[in-house]
Structure formats: C-alpha cells, structure tokens
Design an enzyme around this catalytic site. Sequence first.
Site, PDB file in Angstrom:
ATOM      1  N   ARG A 249       0.824  -1.136   0.201  1.00 49.61           N
ATOM      2  CA  ARG A 249       0.095   0.157  -0.018  1.00 49.61           C
ATOM      3  C   ARG A 249       0.795   1.225   0.102  1.00 49.61           C
ATOM      4  NH1 ARG A 249      -2.380  -3.811   3.525  1.00 49.61           N
ATOM      5  NH2 ARG A 249      -4.416  -4.416   2.908  1.00 49.61           N
ATOM      6  N   LYS A 276      -3.048  -2.127   7.648  1.00 48.43           N
ATOM      7  CA  LYS A 276      -4.478  -1.996   7.520  1.00 48.43           C
ATOM      8  C   LYS A 276      -5.179  -2.974   8.455  1.00 48.43           C
ATOM      9  CE  LYS A 276      -8.173  -1.427   4.476  1.00 48.43           C
ATOM     10  NZ  LYS A 276      -8.692  -1.356   3.084  1.00 48.43           N
ATOM     11  N   HIS A 340      -1.954   3.508  -5.867  1.00 43.24           N
ATOM     12  CA  HIS A 340      -2.416   1.964  -5.200  1.00 43.24           C
ATOM     13  C   HIS A 340      -2.754   1.220  -6.572  1.00 43.24           C
ATOM     14  CE1 HIS A 340      -5.358  -0.347  -3.146  1.00 43.24           C
ATOM     15  NE2 HIS A 340      -4.695   0.391  -2.022  1.00 43.24           N
ATOM     16  N   ARG A 343      -0.847  -2.552  -6.917  1.00 45.52           N
ATOM     17  CA  ARG A 343      -1.096  -3.627  -6.437  1.00 45.52           C
ATOM     18  C   ARG A 343      -2.062  -4.380  -7.192  1.00 45.52           C
ATOM     19  NH1 ARG A 343      -1.002  -4.013  -0.973  1.00 45.52           N
ATOM     20  NH2 ARG A 343      -3.140  -4.714  -0.658  1.00 45.52           N
ATOM     21  N   HIS A 367      -3.785  -9.260   2.300  1.00 47.55           N
ATOM     22  CA  HIS A 367      -5.175  -9.213   2.470  1.00 47.55           C
ATOM     23  C   HIS A 367      -5.616 -10.258   3.425  1.00 47.55           C
ATOM     24  CE1 HIS A 367      -6.031  -7.628  -1.914  1.00 47.55           C
ATOM     25  NE2 HIS A 367      -5.815  -6.374  -1.157  1.00 47.55           N
ATOM     26  N   TYR A 377      -4.315 -16.911   8.372  1.00 45.88           N
ATOM     27  CA  TYR A 377      -2.618 -17.329   8.189  1.00 45.88           C
ATOM     28  C   TYR A 377      -1.919 -16.279   9.124  1.00 45.88           C
ATOM     29  CZ  TYR A 377      -4.571 -20.432   4.760  1.00 45.88           C
ATOM     30  OH  TYR A 377      -5.204 -21.546   3.877  1.00 45.88           O
TER      31      TYR A 377
END
Length: 419
Positions: A249, A276, A340, A343, A367, A377
């Site tokens: 990001r 985030k 952005h 990504r 994510h 995870y």
Amino acid sequence: MPPPGGRVAFTATTAKNAKPKEKIYRLAVENGLYLEIHPTGSKYWRHKYRFAGKEKRLSHGVYPEVTLAEARDARDDARRLLRQGIDPGRVRRSRKAKEEWEADNTFKSVAGEWLKKQRPTWAESTAKKRENLLRNDIYPWLGSTPINHVETSDLISLLQRIEDRGAIETAHNARQVLNQICRYAKQTRRVDANPASDLQGVLSPKGTQHRPAIVDPAAFGKLLLAIEGYEGSHVVRCLLRLCPILFQRPGEMISMEWEEIDWKASTWNLPASKMKMRQEHVVPLSLQAIAILRDLEPLTGRLPYVFPNARRRREHVSPATINSALQKLGYDTKSQHCAHGFRASARTMMDEQLGFRLEWIEHQLAHQVRDSLGRAYNRTKHLPQRTEMMQKWADYLDLLKQGARQENILVGDFGQKSV
C-alpha cells in the site's frame, strides 16, 4: 425627608458612596437584599433568605459590575423560586455544576477520548487522516460546543459546508467520524441520543472509488521504462522503482524504515501498527529490491525512514509523492495509473501471466486470508513460496522493461498454478 419609620431608601447613590471601614459591614436594601462592603473597598450583593427553616445566603455579583437594578432583579427571581417551594441556592449550584460539566465535556474533549481509544486499532496513516479531518473540518465549528448541545442540524450544516467546496469523499468520511464520536458520547452517558444517527442521505452519493491500474503487460513495461528515466530526486526515483516490485500500500511504501529491513533474511518486516489489518506482515525482498535499497542506503541510511522528506529529514515523504511522480512522468493518476494501482497490476499479472496461486498473491498483498476453518494465516505462511514468487515477479518486470525497449514483449513460463 426619610420614609415612615426613619429608614432611608437604598439608591444607586447609596451603593456608590458606601466607604470601606476597618471591618466588613452591610447596608440593607430590602426583602433580604443587602450590599456587603469589605475593608479593601470591594462591594458584594448578597441575599439572605430562609428555606426549610434554615437561613441561607445567595451572592448576586459584585458592584458596580452588577447594578442595583440587576441585583434586585436577581433577588426577585430567587423569591419567585421560593414561592414555588424551590431553593434558589440549590438551583444555582445545579446550574454551576452543569456549566462546569459542559466545559469539561465539549465535543473536542469527547472526540479526544474517542481518538485515544481507537488509535491502537488503526494504522498510523489512518490515525493521521482522522486527526487532520477533525482539526481542519470539524473542530473549528464544533470543538468548543458542549457535546450535549450538539444537534443534528449542526452536523448537517457542517457536512454541507464540506460538500459545498466539492470535497464529497471528505464529507462522507466526516459523517462516519461524527457518528462514531456521538455514539461514543451516548455510550458514555454524555448524551441521551446520538444526533448523528439521522444523517443518512444528507450528502450527495459519492462516486465509486476508481483506482486506475495498468494491467496490460506491454503498457506496464512502458511504465517501468518511464520510471527508470525519472528525472526527479534519487529518493523518489528509488521509491517509484520499488513500488511495482513490492506492490504494498502507498502509505506503507512511503513510511518504510531502515530498521524494518532484515538484510540477512532479505525481508521487509512491517509491524502491525502500520498495517491496515493490524497484523504483522513480511515482504520478501528480491535481488532487484535489495539492489535498490543498497544503492539508497548511503544517502538515507542514517535517517529513520528509507524515503525521507526533503525538508523535514526525520519524517517520510508525503502521501502524495508517488502520484505526483507518476504525473510528472505523464500518467493521469485518475484515469491511467495511480499509486495504489501497482497492487492491482501485480495481482492481475501474477495470476494471469505468471500463474501463481491466488492464495499466495493475496497473502503477499496483506489481504485477510483464512484457511478452511476460518483461521487467519500467520505472517510467515507460505513464506518460501512467496519468496520464490517475489523473485520471479521481479525477473518478469525486468523482461517487461526489456520488451518495452525493444517494443516486443517477451513471454516466459515463470510458474504454474498449484492445485
């Protein structure tokens, strides 16, 4: 001539001419009101009354700030309360307590409490955005208002002021923040109802956020070639070169710190406070990424941030740096490619061109990825596979640049989707 009974009527002149004596003394007015004169020359209006069989006193201010007429009016108000069976002294104390409470519970003070509680759950960039929004668009109009005096109409006026200058996105963010602060005020019993709960629909709908990204390999190769030729500062050029390689990001990219780089493991270790999703994140560094960082280290290695601000050296570059640099290269960041967008470019081409597992790509994008049991995870999940993927991705980008130079995209078989 003195009135019947020999008592001289108290007048404004009486108050003015009252001289101090060695001790405090009093001059009666009427109906319990009197002027108390101190040796210092100070004069105070007092009111003696009885309530529930007890003698009590009220202060009605200091002469001459409070005139005789005003003192009489205040005394008469107190007498009206007494006729209703209400202690004016208690009313005075309640009013004072309310004023003190309101002074301690302004919108700004309650918002500050809310910020303090929420800050640990936000990324640093999010916290700064919230603080700037409050400081620039909310506090100037609501900050000093007691929280229990804030009405829905006040909030609507504030939001429309932001909307009128064309800042639709900011207005919607402000509505969300106002609702959360007012809800916190209700939860902490500062208000009986949330005045921000009825703001739905007061703003024009915000358009779908468009974050343009180049996903065509040939066009992306030309972008990479343009980045190589960037003629701005070396710091910004290195930042631009790393964006497509690491595709994190923009806020995470600009705030990269040297202490987060593990040279031995060839990883960039981001703390949860910057993320985030509030989870630690590991970014494997390809040989190309390491080379860029090593090239920059002699220039900024003694500073906290890898990409320091040109003026405030112990701070990182501004959030607008990447988009500004792309614009200097001739790219429209609203319609062609934005900070952005790296990504989306990486996700699309790693999947469609290189065939890597989406699970690995999503994890590398930081994510929220969960297993079949719904468990998140950990940060090192699939790290060996992701390390190999990031190196192959960097190698693929080199080929795209080479193809752009030759105006001929080279296609290679870099990986197979695992079943």
